[in-house]
Write a protein that holds these residues in place. Structure first.
Motif, PDB file in Angstrom:
ATOM      1  N   ARG A 276       0.843  -1.209   0.000  1.00  0.00           N
ATOM      2  CA  ARG A 276       0.000   0.000   0.000  1.00  0.00           C
ATOM      3  C   ARG A 276       0.878   1.261   0.000  1.00  0.00           C
ATOM      4  N   ARG A 278       3.958   1.593  -0.991  1.00  0.00           N
ATOM      5  CA  ARG A 278       4.688   1.731  -2.260  1.00  0.00           C
ATOM      6  C   ARG A 278       3.776   2.299  -3.349  1.00  0.00           C
ATOM      7  N   LYS A 296       6.377  -2.628 -10.758  1.00  0.00           N
ATOM      8  CA  LYS A 296       6.277  -3.902 -10.010  1.00  0.00           C
ATOM      9  C   LYS A 296       6.398  -3.695  -8.490  1.00  0.00           C
ATOM     10  N   PRO A 297       5.456  -2.994  -7.905  1.00  0.00           N
ATOM     11  CA  PRO A 297       5.554  -2.712  -6.471  1.00  0.00           C
ATOM     12  C   PRO A 297       5.318  -3.926  -5.574  1.00  0.00           C
ATOM     13  N   ALA A 299       6.785  -7.030  -6.406  1.00  0.00           N
ATOM     14  CA  ALA A 299       7.671  -8.081  -6.940  1.00  0.00           C
ATOM     15  C   ALA A 299       8.220  -9.013  -5.856  1.00  0.00           C
ATOM     16  N   ASP A 300       8.543  -8.466  -4.682  1.00  0.00           N
ATOM     17  CA  ASP A 300       9.150  -9.323  -3.648  1.00  0.00           C
ATOM     18  C   ASP A 300       8.133 -10.251  -2.987  1.00  0.00           C
ATOM     19  N   TYR A 301       6.873  -9.910  -3.087  1.00  0.00           N
ATOM     20  CA  TYR A 301       5.842 -10.755  -2.467  1.00  0.00           C
ATOM     21  C   TYR A 301       5.163 -11.680  -3.482  1.00  0.00           C
TER      22      TYR A 301
END
Ligand SMILES: [Zn+2]
Lengths: 331, 287
Positions: A276, A278, A296-297, A299-301
């Motif tokens: 949220r 980001r 790609k806010p 991407a890590d999840y």
């Protein structure tokens, strides 16, 4: 759950008219229910989580009878009832709908018919067919969505509709020796979400404001918002008292996914809050939805929570959050 | 009972006992307090890793992004203060105690229990052949562990873990991971090998070894944790760094003259051949 992902479930929830599913099984051809097994996981002494296809069902048993939270699909009602009967021979007195989606309320009519309302006194006249079935409790907005299906969709059978609604922040009842608090989580997964807190058993049935297996479905068309889902997660965390650190204590039955405790809900809240923040930051920088998607806010999840196919993809999740957060009220 | 018969029975019992003890010798006795022995792994095991040091971890791009977004201020939040080390990490930190749970009649080994000094967590390793629960059952920091003896090596398989970390500096280990461990006893020395398989955040399995020495005198110290509000934050506030804004993670590379890229980890950085690659990478300006 074994045979259908959240995306599949939500697909059904949207593509198949609620009323159709509730009124009859004739529109269930999209999914083969024949292989679905209903399994029961003991959560606490008198609380069980039923897993099959669709939202998890919470079953509370005791000397007063049986209370269930959510009912999955109508096609599974016989199997669900069979599993409940393995746990208790008592009458089903209450059904609580966490929200109106078909994968959570599809079995309403069948399971209601198998039960019997606690009635009499000053409420005896409220329900003309009192005693004919279990009471169905839901937030008022859930009833509104169920009783006014989208244009072109058939009406829902009245036997499947909630018989008792609330529009206040909470509704309480006492059943099987414990206080049960039903709390509204505004504008979260939908605008009619309830979480159900069993105070003695120390168990929360969260409905779809908390899911453990995929980015939560934000049903914008029915009043959902990422801010509301985060608020609901924070409310759940506030209710939980762990044994130690982030383990044990209050247990949380998610709308979809595995039995959880505070650590799981904290990780979920952390993931949603960071995403949220980001997206909000990118919106502040003036980015369009396309630019936000390209950044790609999540991407890590994504390898844990995301999906590139099915009904509820990562792109749709980002799009819904973007729409919420760029709306004037920040919803 | 007259004494000759009694003597025969005693002898028979002794012979049988010896046979059974020999048969059981394949299983080592791991019970006792084991003290961590530290060498070059001291900084990682005790004080903890430096921020921005992910070298040697086979993390993928997604986990790198998690690590770079992570802010140490997170653990100042009350609900994070007593978050325990997960079972695939907790052994790393200080002493452990192992004890057995045996059937009082048959002496069959039901479970091994292991207590970590860190956060005083306790885990159970079921040795009775039971199955792991279904996926929808609760996950915990310790996970669900079953063990078996492979000759003299205790091999443990763990599932049902909650999300944890590979290192205490933001490198996450997902709740989809499964873990295989080996406990190998050589006299008074115990070696713990842990293999983490994480389809979410690892490019290759992550393997770590730790050594312990059997302790005659030590006990595992008490470790309690109490959550307190250390500072008033806005409700729901989660400290983190927005992508591309974390300058702190460069300190490690700059302080030690290690190329940024090498410090960011990845499977390649685990292997000795990577030393050649490091020499070809630009070294950051010293701090
Ligand atoms: Zn739903």
């Amino acid at each position: 759950m074994q045979s259908l992902s959240v995306s599949g479930i939500c697909k059904r929830g949207l593509l198949v008219a609620l009323g159709v599913l509730l009124a009859s099984g004739s529109h269930a051809q999209q999914q083969d229910f024949s292989k679905v097994k209903i399994e029961a996981l003991k959560v606490r002494d008198n609380i069980y989580m039923l897993v099959g296809s669709g939202g998890n069902i919470t079953v509370q048993i005791g000397s007063d009878g049986v209370l269930i939270v959510d009912t999955q699909y109508a096609e599974l009602s016989d199997r669900i009832l069979g599993k409940i009967r393995e746990l208790s021979k008592g009458p089903i007195r209450y059904i609580i709908d966490t929200h109106h989606h078909a994968d959570h309320v599809g079995g309403n009519a069948n399971l209601r018919a198998a039960g019997m309302t606690v009635s009499g006194g000053n409420v005896g006249g409220d329900i003309s067919d009192a005693g004919a079935g279990a009471q169905i409790i839901a937030h008022e907005n859930a009833l509104l969505h169920m009783s006014s299906p989208p244009a072109g969709q058939p009406a829902i059978a009245s036997a499947a509709l909630p018989t008792l609604t609330y529009f206040t922040p909470k509704k309480d009842l006492w059943f099987n020796g414990e206080g049960i608090r039903i709390m509204h989580e505004p504008n979260a997964h939908t605008d009619g979400d309830s979480i159900v807190y069993f105070r003695q058993s120390d168990v929360i049935a969260a409905g779809d404001v908390y899911v453990s297996n995929q980015y939560p479905f934000i049903d914008i068309a029915n009043g959902g918002s990422i801010q509301g889902i985060i608020a609901a997660a924070n409310n759940i965390i506030d209710l939980i008292i762990p044994v130690y650190g982030q383990d044990g204590g209050t247990l949380v039955i998610p709308g979809h996914g595995r039995l959880s405790d505070i650590g799981d809900v904290i990780n979920y809240r952390e993931m949603l809050t960071i995403i949220r923040d980001r997206i909000q930051d990118l919106i502040r920088k003036g980015m369009t939805l396309e630019q936000v998607q390209a950044a790609k806010p999540t991407a890590d999840y994504d390898p844990r929570w995301g999906s590139s196919s099915g009904f509820w993809t990562t792109r749709q999740f980002v799009e819904a959050a973007y729409k919420n957060l760029s709306a004037p009220q920040g919803k | 009972m007259n004494s000759p018969i009694r003597g025969v029975l005693l002898l028979a019992t002794a012979v049988l006992g010896c046979l059974l003890t020999s048969a059981a010798l394949a299983e080592k006795n791991l019970a006792g307090v084991w003290t961590g022995t530290y060498s070059e792994d001291w900084p990682d095991r005790f004080p903890g890793p430096e921020l921005g040091d992910y070298g040697g971890l086979p993390i993928n791009d997604a986990d790198r992004m998690r690590a770079l977004s992570w802010s140490a201020s997170l653990i100042a939040l009350p609900e994070y203060q007593c978050r325990v080390h997960p079972s695939d990490y907790a052994n790393s930190f200080a002493d452990i105690r192992i004890w057995e749970e045996r059937d009082p009649v048959t002496e069959k080994l039901i479970a091994l229990h292991l207590q970590h000094f860190a956060w005083q967590t306790r885990r159970t390793i079921w040795m009775d052949g039971r199955e792991h629960p279904p996926e929808y059952a609760q996950h915990t920091s310790m996970g669900f562990s079953t063990g078996q003896w492979d000759g003299q090596v205790l091999t443990i398989h763990t599932t049902h873990l909650k999300e944890g970390w590979l290192r205490r500096n933001g490198a996450a280990r997902s709740d989809k991971a499964s873990v295989t461990e080996h406990f190998i006893r050589h006299g008074d020395i115990l070696t713990w090998t842990v293999v983490v398989n994480d389809p979410v955040y690892l490019e290759e399995p992550f393997i770590r070894n730790r050594d312990y020495k059997y302790s005659v005198d030590n006990q595992v110290a008490n470790y309690s944790c109490e959550s307190v509000v250390e500072m008033v934050r806005a409700p729901g506030y989660i400290p983190h760094h927005l992508p591309g804004t974390n300058e702190d993670v460069k300190i490690f590379a700059e302080t030690h003259g290690i190329p940024y890229k090498a410090a960011m980890g990845g499977a390649a950085t685990m292997y000795p051949e990577y030393m050649k690659v490091i020499r070809s990478l630009p070294v950051p300006p010293p701090r």
